[in-house]
Design a protein around this motif. Structure first.
Motif, short mmCIF file in Angstrom:
data_model
loop_
_atom_site.label_atom_id
_atom_site.label_comp_id
_atom_site.label_asym_id
_atom_site.label_seq_id
_atom_site.Cartn_x
_atom_site.Cartn_y
_atom_site.Cartn_z
N ASP A 31 121.05 -41.83 103.78
CA ASP A 31 119.78 -41.52 104.45
C ASP A 31 118.78 -42.65 104.32
O ASP A 31 117.70 -42.62 104.94
N TYR A 32 119.10 -43.64 103.49
CA TYR A 32 118.16 -44.72 103.19
C TYR A 32 118.87 -46.08 103.18
O TYR A 32 120.08 -46.15 103.02
N ALA A 33 118.08 -47.12 103.31
CA ALA A 33 118.60 -48.46 103.03
C ALA A 33 118.52 -48.66 101.52
O ALA A 33 117.48 -48.39 100.90
N THR A 34 119.62 -49.10 100.93
CA THR A 34 119.67 -49.31 99.49
C THR A 34 120.33 -50.66 99.20
O THR A 34 121.06 -51.20 100.04
N GLY A 35 120.06 -51.17 98.04
CA GLY A 35 120.60 -52.49 97.74
C GLY A 35 120.53 -52.83 96.28
O GLY A 35 120.29 -51.97 95.42
N TRP A 36 120.73 -54.10 96.01
CA TRP A 36 120.77 -54.62 94.65
C TRP A 36 119.75 -55.74 94.48
O TRP A 36 119.56 -56.56 95.37
N PHE A 37 119.12 -55.74 93.32
CA PHE A 37 118.33 -56.89 92.92
C PHE A 37 118.71 -57.23 91.48
O PHE A 37 119.37 -56.46 90.80
N ARG A 38 118.30 -58.38 91.02
CA ARG A 38 118.64 -58.79 89.67
C ARG A 38 117.43 -59.43 89.00
O ARG A 38 116.51 -59.92 89.66
N GLN A 39 117.48 -59.42 87.69
CA GLN A 39 116.41 -60.05 86.91
C GLN A 39 117.00 -60.74 85.70
O GLN A 39 117.67 -60.09 84.87
N ALA A 40 116.77 -62.03 85.64
CA ALA A 40 117.21 -62.82 84.51
C ALA A 40 116.03 -63.02 83.55
O ALA A 40 114.88 -62.98 83.98
N CYS A 50 121.22 -55.85 100.68
CA CYS A 50 120.67 -54.58 101.16
C CYS A 50 121.59 -54.05 102.25
O CYS A 50 122.12 -54.84 103.05
N ILE A 51 121.81 -52.74 102.27
CA ILE A 51 122.63 -52.12 103.31
C ILE A 51 121.84 -50.96 103.89
O ILE A 51 121.27 -50.15 103.16
N THR A 52 121.79 -50.90 105.22
CA THR A 52 121.00 -49.85 105.84
C THR A 52 121.72 -48.51 105.78
O THR A 52 122.90 -48.43 105.43
N GLY A 53 120.99 -47.46 106.14
CA GLY A 53 121.55 -46.12 106.04
C GLY A 53 122.68 -45.84 107.01
O GLY A 53 123.85 -46.04 106.70
N ARG A 54 122.34 -45.41 108.20
CA ARG A 54 123.37 -44.93 109.12
C ARG A 54 124.29 -46.02 109.63
O ARG A 54 125.49 -45.84 109.72
N SER A 71 128.63 -52.59 99.70
CA SER A 71 129.28 -51.51 100.44
C SER A 71 128.83 -50.18 99.87
O SER A 71 128.19 -50.13 98.81
N ARG A 72 129.21 -49.12 100.58
CA ARG A 72 128.79 -47.80 100.13
C ARG A 72 129.92 -46.80 100.33
O ARG A 72 130.62 -46.85 101.35
N ASP A 73 130.11 -45.94 99.36
CA ASP A 73 131.08 -44.84 99.46
C ASP A 73 130.26 -43.57 99.65
O ASP A 73 129.73 -43.02 98.68
N ASN A 74 130.15 -43.12 100.89
CA ASN A 74 129.30 -41.96 101.16
C ASN A 74 129.83 -40.68 100.52
O ASN A 74 129.06 -39.83 100.09
#
Length: 122
Positions: A31-40, A50-54, A71-74
């Protein structure tokens, strides 16, 4: 309660691979765009992917292009980040979050759970 819990990090040699996972609860990932960020340590937070929802359109920052795949496993409501050809500069704590695109820029929201440490070293 919304939670995003990352896992799959570890110690890997330069050139190696890791696959990160992010289990979502309290909402449905597609239902949302979700993704990854990192912090060193000592560095600002850096968006990774980032990967969008639909439509599952993907975006990668320059540091991730050609090496990382989001990728996403719905069915399992889980987000993944396949990381190949890892470099020492990829060392950081990786988090998953909501992401989006506003006024010409991508953004990543605050983490809603624990991150996972990735260390790339020989």
């Amino acid at each position: 309660q919304v939670q995003l819990v990352a896992s799959g990090g570890g110690l890997v040699q330069p050139g190696g691979s890791l696959r990160l996972s992010c289990a979502a609860s309290g909402f449905t990932l597609d239902d949302y765009a979700t993704g990854w960020f990192r912090q060193a340590p000592g560095k600002e937070r850096e968006g990774v992917a980032c990967i969008t929802g639909r439509h599952e359109s993907t975006y990668y920052t320059d540091s991730a292009k050609g090496r990382f795949t989001i990728s996403r496993d719905n069915a399992k409501n889980t987000l993944h980040l396949q990381m190949n050809n890892l470099k020492p500069e990829d060392t950081a704590v990786y988090y998953c979050s909501i992401c989006g695109y506003v006024d010409g820029n991508y953004y990543w929201g605050d983490s809603r759970g624990q991150g996972t440490q990735v260390t790339v070293s020989s």
